[in-house]
Scaffold this motif. Structure first.
Motif, mmCIF file in Angstrom:
data_model
loop_
_atom_site.group_PDB
_atom_site.id
_atom_site.type_symbol
_atom_site.label_atom_id
_atom_site.label_comp_id
_atom_site.label_asym_id
_atom_site.label_seq_id
_atom_site.Cartn_x
_atom_site.Cartn_y
_atom_site.Cartn_z
ATOM 1 N N ASP A 138 0.812 -1.221 0.000
ATOM 2 C CA ASP A 138 0.000 0.000 0.000
ATOM 3 C C ASP A 138 0.849 1.277 0.000
ATOM 4 N N GLU A 139 2.153 1.135 -0.071
ATOM 5 C CA GLU A 139 3.006 2.325 -0.070
ATOM 6 C C GLU A 139 3.200 2.908 -1.462
ATOM 7 N N LEU A 140 2.838 2.150 -2.478
ATOM 8 C CA LEU A 140 2.991 2.635 -3.848
ATOM 9 C C LEU A 140 1.685 2.435 -4.594
ATOM 10 N N LYS A 141 0.859 3.479 -4.605
ATOM 11 C CA LYS A 141 -0.407 3.345 -5.317
ATOM 12 C C LYS A 141 -0.520 4.339 -6.454
ATOM 13 N N GLN A 194 11.949 -14.092 -12.208
ATOM 14 C CA GLN A 194 13.247 -14.478 -11.661
ATOM 15 C C GLN A 194 13.418 -14.167 -10.182
ATOM 16 N N ASN A 195 12.527 -13.348 -9.622
ATOM 17 C CA ASN A 195 12.663 -12.994 -8.209
ATOM 18 C C ASN A 195 11.264 -12.841 -7.626
ATOM 19 N N SER A 196 10.918 -13.764 -6.716
ATOM 20 C CA SER A 196 9.534 -13.808 -6.239
ATOM 21 C C SER A 196 9.198 -12.643 -5.309
ATOM 22 N N HIS A 197 10.223 -11.873 -4.899
ATOM 23 C CA HIS A 197 9.940 -10.717 -4.040
ATOM 24 C C HIS A 197 9.466 -9.506 -4.831
ATOM 25 N N LEU A 198 9.555 -9.584 -6.145
ATOM 26 C CA LEU A 198 9.211 -8.422 -6.956
ATOM 27 C C LEU A 198 7.726 -8.439 -7.342
ATOM 28 N N HIS A 199 7.155 -7.239 -7.392
ATOM 29 C CA HIS A 199 5.765 -7.090 -7.794
ATOM 30 C C HIS A 199 5.638 -5.890 -8.707
ATOM 31 N N TYR A 200 4.576 -5.915 -9.518
ATOM 32 C CA TYR A 200 4.354 -4.823 -10.457
ATOM 33 C C TYR A 200 3.050 -4.126 -10.104
ATOM 34 N N VAL A 201 3.065 -2.797 -10.051
ATOM 35 C CA VAL A 201 1.801 -2.066 -9.882
ATOM 36 C C VAL A 201 1.622 -1.060 -10.994
ATOM 37 N N LEU A 202 0.375 -0.915 -11.396
ATOM 38 C CA LEU A 202 0.020 0.122 -12.339
ATOM 39 C C LEU A 202 -0.548 1.270 -11.504
ATOM 40 N N PRO A 203 0.175 2.397 -11.413
ATOM 41 C CA PRO A 203 -0.285 3.476 -10.534
ATOM 42 C C PRO A 203 -1.649 3.994 -10.973
ATOM 43 N N GLN A 204 -2.427 4.423 -9.971
ATOM 44 C CA GLN A 204 -3.727 5.003 -10.290
ATOM 45 C C GLN A 204 -3.534 6.343 -10.994
ATOM 46 N N GLY A 205 -4.587 6.755 -11.678
ATOM 47 C CA GLY A 205 -4.521 8.046 -12.359
ATOM 48 C C GLY A 205 -3.985 7.899 -13.765
ATOM 49 N N ARG A 206 -3.465 9.010 -14.280
ATOM 50 C CA ARG A 206 -2.996 8.993 -15.665
ATOM 51 C C ARG A 206 -1.757 8.119 -15.805
ATOM 52 N N GLY A 207 -1.503 7.735 -17.026
ATOM 53 C CA GLY A 207 -0.331 6.914 -17.256
ATOM 54 C C GLY A 207 -0.234 6.558 -18.714
ATOM 55 N N ASN A 208 0.739 5.731 -19.017
ATOM 56 C CA ASN A 208 0.981 5.369 -20.413
ATOM 57 C C ASN A 208 0.544 3.939 -20.680
ATOM 58 N N MET A 209 -0.007 3.762 -21.853
ATOM 59 C CA MET A 209 -0.351 2.437 -22.326
ATOM 60 C C MET A 209 0.324 2.318 -23.682
ATOM 61 N N TRP A 210 1.013 1.220 -23.905
ATOM 62 C CA TRP A 210 1.751 1.111 -25.167
ATOM 63 C C TRP A 210 1.292 -0.097 -25.978
ATOM 64 N N PHE A 211 1.550 -0.013 -27.250
ATOM 65 C CA PHE A 211 1.213 -1.104 -28.164
ATOM 66 C C PHE A 211 2.409 -1.443 -29.033
ATOM 67 N N ASP A 212 2.598 -2.725 -29.283
ATOM 68 C CA ASP A 212 3.497 -3.131 -30.362
ATOM 69 C C ASP A 212 2.587 -3.809 -31.372
ATOM 70 N N ASN A 213 2.460 -3.204 -32.539
ATOM 71 C CA ASN A 213 1.521 -3.726 -33.529
ATOM 72 C C ASN A 213 2.235 -4.316 -34.739
ATOM 73 N N MET A 214 1.568 -5.267 -35.361
ATOM 74 C CA MET A 214 2.114 -5.859 -36.588
ATOM 75 C C MET A 214 1.748 -4.960 -37.760
ATOM 76 N N VAL A 215 2.735 -4.661 -38.598
ATOM 77 C CA VAL A 215 2.466 -3.883 -39.807
ATOM 78 C C VAL A 215 3.131 -4.565 -41.001
ATOM 79 N N ILE A 216 2.641 -4.246 -42.170
ATOM 80 C CA ILE A 216 3.298 -4.715 -43.392
ATOM 81 C C ILE A 216 4.016 -3.504 -43.986
ATOM 82 N N PRO A 217 5.346 -3.488 -43.919
ATOM 83 C CA PRO A 217 6.072 -2.318 -44.433
ATOM 84 C C PRO A 217 6.151 -2.315 -45.955
ATOM 85 N N LYS A 218 6.539 -1.170 -46.514
ATOM 86 C CA LYS A 218 6.661 -1.024 -47.967
ATOM 87 C C LYS A 218 7.673 -1.993 -48.575
#
Lengths: 367, 269, 278
Positions: free
Chosen positions: A162-165, A255-279
């Motif tokens: 609860d220290e990182l929200k 690789q390390n069970s002590h690690l956790h990931y949180v997505l902070p509340q509020g604004r933030g970034n969402m990213w995409f890697d998309n498939m494209v057909i280049p020229k």
């Protein structure tokens, strides 16, 4: 004089020898590939240009078995490097997987082929929430491959859940000298903007300066600003907290069970890697075959399990273990997603402004 | 052989001077006077001198280089002095040179393993009861690793100048009743100033551009002039600003060379 | 006196230990059975096996040596004739102008050389890769050769040349039978010096490389940014061995005739500069 010629001869001979060994080495490493190529003609080859270690290799094998195509898998390590290679031409990539803002840039540079929807199958599998993004309205040029967020990784030996929200929690004086940042102008500036509740694509100078000021205040908490080695350092408990992408986070968590990931509340970034057909495409049929192959939920699920990234494939998500698919940090609710923003290509001037402000933040680092 | 005959020999060499010495510096100067849209401007220089951040970074970077120079000099002088007085000094000198032939990146890489939180140095500190310390990503670690890398470049010129000192001079001083310390301070040290000066130049200027160390060892918490140039050229793609810092570095270098020049020898030539 | 020299020896040993500790540490962990540089879990050669099986790394190693040999060869030729040209110039101040220009690249920090060459190559429209790296290495190697060959020429008795001319030797013969044999050790020293400098270069190559072409230093940097990989340690053990061999060869050549001076580029250069701008 004779001695000079003799000497030159010897050195050139050595160079020739080394060169020969090199050619031999290249030949050896491409031997299996060329053996496959001997039997099949060029129409049977599919050249994929993707990030390193970003696909389950058994899927490529399976695709080759199933369709008879031979796959050449080439990798890049930055969107910019990929852009240059495709722009320069002389290459024959049938399928590439760039990120969001780069797709916008490639579209503007006329480097992409529009997708032919008659050739595409299983389109209903793509999560409609993840389609029709501002960088490619109506998905005319691209379909999502993986997606994710920018968030915070912490070590539960030092940090309570609860220290990182929110992003603002990073500024807690308790984290003096404890936070590692991923070295990227847009992402770090994005954290500054988001913590001020400003748009991460802001082109408002006063907002950007405010974000930079906010980051300067974060500096005492920053332990280091590093690249991909951030994963190794977190796994080895070098730092308590890291700001990184969800994909990197998954690899650390494994690789390390002590690690956790949180997505902070509020604004933030969402990213995409998309498939494209280049020229540069030579074999459109094979490219569509591969896109369709990956649209199959079993294949997409397999890929997601291998890489640890979030899949845009609804059917595939259902096939994943419950702990993964129900984890709101990796598969956030629609409500959370609404607050997140995808990076846009801001053009040369604003990109330079972001970069310059970020560099000034890094220079202004005295304890 | 007349000087006319020297012309054909010099063609490739002169071409090299024009193409790779004069032209690149000229292009850098031109670039520093342009913005990202290739328009002429003085904004880059204004930005450098007006923004406190750049000036502070420049000052810090010179200060780091100064510290590294002082540290290496204080280790090197006694080292070189000792080396010049042992038997087989050529062999020992070879041992000083050998580390300079080991790739710089490999040495930096060794320190990542040595200094990390779970690294060997911290294991040792824990063992003797001090407990693990934050070593990596500090200015101390940057100065330590930079000094380590630059050390041989300071020892070598000082050693060479010590060897060239005519042994009859310190002997005479001693015969006249000077203590060993007086001999060193009044006779030997002034005679080896040339070597010290050469060492200072060989360490101070390269230290300004060790951007790989600021990244790998300093974790970007230490930014020097070299890092800023590299960032502007290869990451932010703002070549104008990068060139501006480059030109300022070239000027700083010129000043360093001028300040540490050998005044006596100049008179002779 | 006795006590003092004992103290001195102790000091020398401590500094030497500090100088070699990181290198031996690196090499030691090349033989580690585990995957980290923090604890030695047992002896194994598997990181060497991984390294030799890594065809990409082996290819890069070959690239690095090809660049080093080719650039040194060209630089030695251009530099030797450049030094000859400077030596034959009659006017003293013109000689000093050339020496001053020669020394600009020697004293410039690597980032300046790299950045200015990057501008140059980009303006010239040269694709970054093998060619640009080779040209850059030739360019920064030439002044080293000049600085090592020129003292040999100055040391030569000009009566030798006059005697040869009096005996009817043509310029080519003077060059081939009198000058070149005399300065041969200087040329060789220059050649080996530029090889080591080219092998060691990181910053300049980092700026001017592209299109997937990599040398060893750049590759180590890229891998170090990914984290610890003990096959890099195995590589460093191998490279240490190579440097050892190169040092020995260089010493045989350098100690053959010239004693004491000119052991390393930066030290050499600064000696030649006499500590001042010309």
């Amino acid at each position: 004089m004779k001695r000079i010629f003799w000497f030159m001869g010897v050195i050139l001979a050595v160079v020739g020898l080394l060169f020969g060994v090199k050619v031999g080495l290249d030949w050896q490493s491409s031997q299996q590939k060329s053996a496959a190529r001997m039997t099949k003609n060029q129409d049977q080859t599919l050249t994929i240009f993707n990030w390193g270690d970003y696909i389950d290799p058994t899927l490529i094998h399976e695709f080759e078995q199933k369709t008879g195509y031979h796959v050449d898998y080439e990798t890049f390590d930055s969107n910019e490097a990929m852009f240059t290679k495709i722009e320069q031409g002389g290459t024959r990539y049938d399928l590439a997987i760039p990120s969001d803002y780069m797709i916008q840039k490639m579209r503007a540079a006329n480097l992409l082929e529009p997708l032919d929807y008659h050739e595409l199958k299983d389109l209903q599998e793509y999560d409609p929430e993840l389609m029709n993004q501002p960088f490619d309205p109506g998905n005319r040029y691209s379909l999502p491959y993986f997606w994710g967020t920018l968030g915070i990784v912490y070590n539960d030996q030092d940090v309570a859940a609860d220290e990182l929200k929110t992003w603002n929690d990073l500024w807690n004086p308790k984290w003096n000298q404890s936070v590692m940042l991923y070295d990227s102008a847009r992402d770090v500036m994005g954290v500054g903007l988001a913590s001020n509740d400003d748009d991460i694509n802001s082109t408002n100078m006063s907002e950007l300066l405010a974000a930079k000021g906010r980051l300067d205040a974060l500096m005492p908490n920053v332990k280091a600003i590093v690249g991909d080695e951030i994963k190794m350092y977190m796994v080895q408990n070098e730092a308590k907290i890291a700001v990184d992408f969800s994909g990197d986070a998954q690899q650390m968590l494994a690789q390390n069970s002590h690690l956790h990931y949180v997505l902070p509340q509020g604004r933030g970034n969402m990213w995409f890697d998309n498939m494209v057909i280049p020229k540069t495409v030579r074999n459109k049929k094979a490219a569509y075959a591969f896109i369709n192959f990956l649209a199959d939920p079993t294949h997409a699920a397999k890929n997601a399990e291998y890489t640890g990234y979030s899949t845009p494939n609804v059917g595939a998500k259902q096939l994943l273990p419950a702990v993964v698919k129900n984890n709101p940090d990796f598969y956030p609710s629609q409500q959370t997603l609404k607050k997140l923003t995808v990076y846009q290509d801001l053009g040369l001037d604003w990109t330079t402004t972001y970069n310059d402000l970020y560099l000034e933040f890094k220079m202004n680092n005295h304890r | 052989m007349k000087s006319k005959q020297s012309i054909p020999y010099m063609v490739p060499y002169v071409l090299w001077i024009v193409l790779f010495v004069i032209l690149p510096l000229l292009l850098m100067l031109i670039q520093s006077l342009q913005d990202i849209h290739q328009q002429w401007t003085l904004a880059n220089y204004a930005n450098f001198f007006r923004s406190g951040t750049y000036l502070k970074m420049t000052f810090n970077s010179i200060f780091y280089a100064f510290l590294v120079t002082v540290i290496t000099l204080s280790i090197s002088y006694p080292m070189a002095y000792g080396l010049s007085r042992v038997k087989n000094s050529q062999f020992w000198l070879l041992l000083v040179i050998l580390p300079t032939w080991v790739n710089l990146l490999l040495k930096a890489y060794a320190f990542i393993g040595l200094l990390s939180q779970t690294g060997t140095v911290n294991q040792f500190l824990g063992f003797i009861g001090i407990g693990p310390q934050q070593l990596l990503f500090t200015d101390t670690s940057f100065i330590l690793v930079a000094s380590y890398i630059e050390l041989p470049f300071m020892i070598l010129p000082i050693f060479n100048s010590l060897v060239e000192v005519n042994p009859s001079l310190p002997n005479a001083a001693r015969d006249l009743g000077a203590t060993p310390w007086q001999t060193l301070r009044r006779v030997i040290f002034p005679l080896t100033l040339g070597g010290v000066r050469a060492g200072v130049q060989a360490v101070f200027i390269p230290t300004l551009s060790l951007f790989m160390l600021t990244r790998l060892i300093g974790g970007n918490r230490v930014i020097t002039l070299g890092t800023a140039i590299e960032e502007h050229f290869l990451i932010t793609q703002n070549w104008g600003m990068g060139s501006t810092i480059g030109i300022i570095l070239v000027v700083a270098m010129g000043i360093t060379m001028y300040v540490t020049r050998d005044r006596k020898k100049r008179g002779k030539r | 006196m006795k006590k003092q020299s004992l103290l001195m020896k102790f000091y020398l040993i401590v500094v030497f230990l500090l100088m070699y500790l990181p290198i031996f540490y690196l090499i030691l962990f090349a033989f580690n059975r585990g995957d980290y540089m923090t604890s030695f879990t047992g002896f194994s050669l598997r990181h060497f096996a991984t390294m030799f099986a890594d065809t990409r790394l082996m290819g890069i190693l070959l690239n690095t040596f090809i660049i080093a040999l080719l650039s040194s060869l060209v630089a030695t030729l251009v530099g030797t004739f450049g030094a000859l040209g400077i030596y034959l110039l009659k006017r003293r101040n013109l000689q000093n102008v050339f020496l001053g220009l020669n020394n600009i690249l020697m004293v410039s920090p690597d980032v300046i050389i790299g950045a200015s060459f990057l501008i140059l190559f980009t303006m010239a429209g040269l694709a970054l890769g093998f060619g640009s790296v080779l040209i850059a290495h030739i360019a920064f190697s030439i002044p080293i050769v000049v600085l090592l060959v020129l003292p040999k020429l100055n040391e030569m008795d000009s009566a030798l040349i006059r005697a040869a001319q009096d005996l009817g030797a043509r310029p080519y013969q003077v060059l081939s039978y009198v000058i070149l044999p005399y300065i041969w050790t200087g040329i060789m020293a220059g050649f080996f010096m530029t090889i080591t400098y080219s092998l060691d270069d990181f910053a300049v190559t980092f700026f001017v490389t592209g299109n997937g072409f990599t040398t060893l230093s750049v590759e180590i940097y890229a891998r170090a940014r990914q984290g610890i990989d003990l096959s890099i340690n195995a590589l460093s053990a191998l490279m240490f061995l190579v440097s050892l061999v190169l040092v020995i060869i260089y010493y045989f050549i350098a100690n053959h005739k010239q004693k004491g001076s000119g052991k390393h580029k930066r030290a050499t250069v600064n000696q030649q500069l006499g500590g001042g701008v010309q």
